[in-house]
Scaffold this motif. Structure first.
Motif, PDB file in Angstrom:
ATOM      1  N   HIS A 172     -18.812  28.395 -16.732  1.00 46.46           N
ATOM      2  CA  HIS A 172     -17.857  28.578 -15.636  1.00 46.46           C
ATOM      3  C   HIS A 172     -17.326  30.010 -15.604  1.00 46.46           C
ATOM      4  O   HIS A 172     -17.156  30.594 -14.523  1.00 46.46           O
ATOM      5  N   ALA A 173     -17.074  30.586 -16.790  1.00 47.61           N
ATOM      6  CA  ALA A 173     -16.537  31.949 -16.841  1.00 47.61           C
ATOM      7  C   ALA A 173     -17.535  32.975 -16.327  1.00 47.61           C
ATOM      8  O   ALA A 173     -17.170  33.887 -15.579  1.00 47.61           O
ATOM      9  N   ILE A 174     -18.800  32.843 -16.702  1.00 53.89           N
ATOM     10  CA  ILE A 174     -19.796  33.831 -16.283  1.00 53.89           C
ATOM     11  C   ILE A 174     -20.151  33.671 -14.801  1.00 53.89           C
ATOM     12  O   ILE A 174     -20.805  34.531 -14.207  1.00 53.89           O
ATOM     13  N   MET A 175     -19.675  32.588 -14.185  1.00 53.09           N
ATOM     14  CA  MET A 175     -19.833  32.393 -12.741  1.00 53.09           C
ATOM     15  C   MET A 175     -18.590  32.814 -11.959  1.00 53.09           C
ATOM     16  O   MET A 175     -18.580  32.747 -10.731  1.00 53.09           O
ATOM     17  N   GLY A 176     -17.543  33.233 -12.670  1.00 47.02           N
ATOM     18  CA  GLY A 176     -16.336  33.654 -11.966  1.00 47.02           C
ATOM     19  C   GLY A 176     -15.174  32.709 -12.076  1.00 47.02           C
ATOM     20  O   GLY A 176     -14.186  32.857 -11.359  1.00 47.02           O
ATOM     21  N   SER A 177     -15.269  31.707 -12.938  1.00 49.78           N
ATOM     22  CA  SER A 177     -14.157  30.774 -13.214  1.00 49.78           C
ATOM     23  C   SER A 177     -13.615  30.101 -11.966  1.00 49.78           C
ATOM     24  O   SER A 177     -12.400  29.951 -11.789  1.00 49.78           O
ATOM     25  N   GLY A 178     -14.502  29.708 -11.069  1.00 46.81           N
ATOM     26  CA  GLY A 178     -14.104  28.937  -9.896  1.00 46.81           C
ATOM     27  C   GLY A 178     -13.518  29.750  -8.759  1.00 46.81           C
ATOM     28  O   GLY A 178     -13.110  29.183  -7.738  1.00 46.81           O
ATOM     29  N   LEU A 204     -22.938  24.138  -5.901  1.00 51.04           N
ATOM     30  CA  LEU A 204     -22.052  24.837  -4.955  1.00 51.04           C
ATOM     31  C   LEU A 204     -22.764  25.207  -3.653  1.00 51.04           C
ATOM     32  O   LEU A 204     -22.239  25.984  -2.869  1.00 51.04           O
ATOM     33  N   LYS A 205     -23.972  24.671  -3.434  1.00 49.79           N
ATOM     34  CA  LYS A 205     -24.701  24.786  -2.172  1.00 49.79           C
ATOM     35  C   LYS A 205     -24.997  26.228  -1.757  1.00 49.79           C
ATOM     36  O   LYS A 205     -24.688  26.664  -0.645  1.00 49.79           O
TER      37      LYS A 205
END
Length: 346
Positions: A172-178, A204-205
């Motif tokens: 989640h962090a390496i994706m930007g934490s939401g 997340l489509k």
């Protein structure tokens, strides 16, 4: 092998203490061999009939260490009794004049399943690993997947803990934490062979995900990757099992760009020593190639390393200032369960 260490601080005049301890080993039928330390304290080894081997060292400044090795099938109750008797004897001989006593847990060496793995900053961590579920040598690295009762299956590359099934906070962090909106976006993932990033981004489509990946986790890391690695191509993603550098160069030559580039290839080196220069050059090269395929308002996510490696992390931030174009960056520190250390991502 079992290795147990008992340490305490003794006064400088330790001859009486040594004589008092010898009776313990005689009772255990352990044969003593005294070694010459050239005046630097006392050193003796003890061998028992049951194969136990012990080293007793008393330093001139008063520190005494006792290391006991025995076979895995040895009676641990007897071993514990020996240590208890040794500690009690020390207190009696010295009339309680001991600054501190520290008994370390059992170290299991030479076991079929290795439980000990180092952290990035040089600490030794013991995992509750009970099984090697997968091991293979690729042309580039040794790949292990080992089972931990606490963290699930753990991916280990060249002796470095990469990701466990428990480590969704890292993904989640390496994706930007939401904070990012991937819907309708084009995403490039570099590495991420465990499939965790791909699995989460697909939810997340996005418009399209292109992933450059190593093979190996689709069978044994299902809680991380789900079913996204079952096929190398899906409705909104494509997995390329190729070297990322020529592919990045090709994308750059073609003018192909992405809204997001997520680099999960390698961590920041643990040091800035000369022998690490090739890794630093690799990081710089990947960064430059990635920036060229990133859209003007695009974002680049990557991992750092253990927060205690401040010198190396600072060097990475300096590297960002030497790229072919100006970039702004921010960082976030997360606790990755199986790493047992805080880990920054940028």
């Amino acid at each position: 092998m079992l290795s147990i260490c008992l340490s305490s601080l003794l006064p400088a005049d330790h001859a009486a203490a040594v004589r008092g301890l010898q009776s313990i080993f005689q009772e255990q039928e352990m044969t003593e061999t005294v070694h010459d330390t050239e005046g630097h304290g006392y050193l003796a080894t003890f061998v028992g009939k049951n194969g136990r081997f012990a080293v007793l060292r008393v330093h001139s400044h008063g520190l005494v260490t006792f290391d006991l090795q025995c076979s895995e099938g040895d009676d641990l109750a007897q071993v514990d009794n020996l240590l208890n008797a040794l500690e009690k004897k020390l207190k009696t001989v010295l009339h309680g004049d001991i600054q501190r006593v520290k008994r370390l847990p059992v170290l299991r060496r030479g076991a079929e399943v290795d439980r000990y793995w180092p952290t990035a900053d040089g600490r030794l961590v013991e995992y509750d690993i009970d099984e090697v579920v997968y091991e293979k040598d690729s042309p580039y690295q040794n790949i292990k997947i080992m089972h931990s009762r606490q963290f699930g299956n753990i991916l280990i590359l060249n002796g470095d803990v990469n990701l466990a099934e428990s480590d969704l906070p890292y993904t989640h962090a390496i994706m930007g934490s939401g904070r990012e909106r991937y819907a309708g976006k084009e995403v490039l993932i570099l590495g991420g062979g465990d499939g965790g990033i791909l699995c989460e981004v697909v939810k997340l489509k996005p418009k399209m995900i292109t992933m450059l990946v190593i093979d190996g986790c689709r069978k044994h890391m299902r809680k991380t990757c789900g079913n996204v690695l079952d096929n190398l191509k899906g409705d909104c993603y494509e997995v390329l099992v190729q070297d990322c550098i020529p592919v990045l160069k090709k994308f750059g030559d073609e003018g192909r760009t992405f809204d997001y580039v997520i680099n999960d290839l390698t961590a920041v080196p643990i040091s800035t020593a000369p022998e690490e220069e090739s890794t630093w050059e690799f990081l710089r090269h990947i960064l430059d190639l990635s920036i060229k395929v990133l859209r003007p308002n695009g974002k680049y996510f990557t991992q750092g390393n253990c927060v205690n490696l401040t010198e190396a992390l600072n060097e990475y931030e300096k590297l960002l200032g030497r790229l072919s174009c100006k970039v702004d960056f921010s960082k976030e520190v997360v606790c990755v369960p199986s790493y047992m250390e805080l880990y920054p991502l940028k």
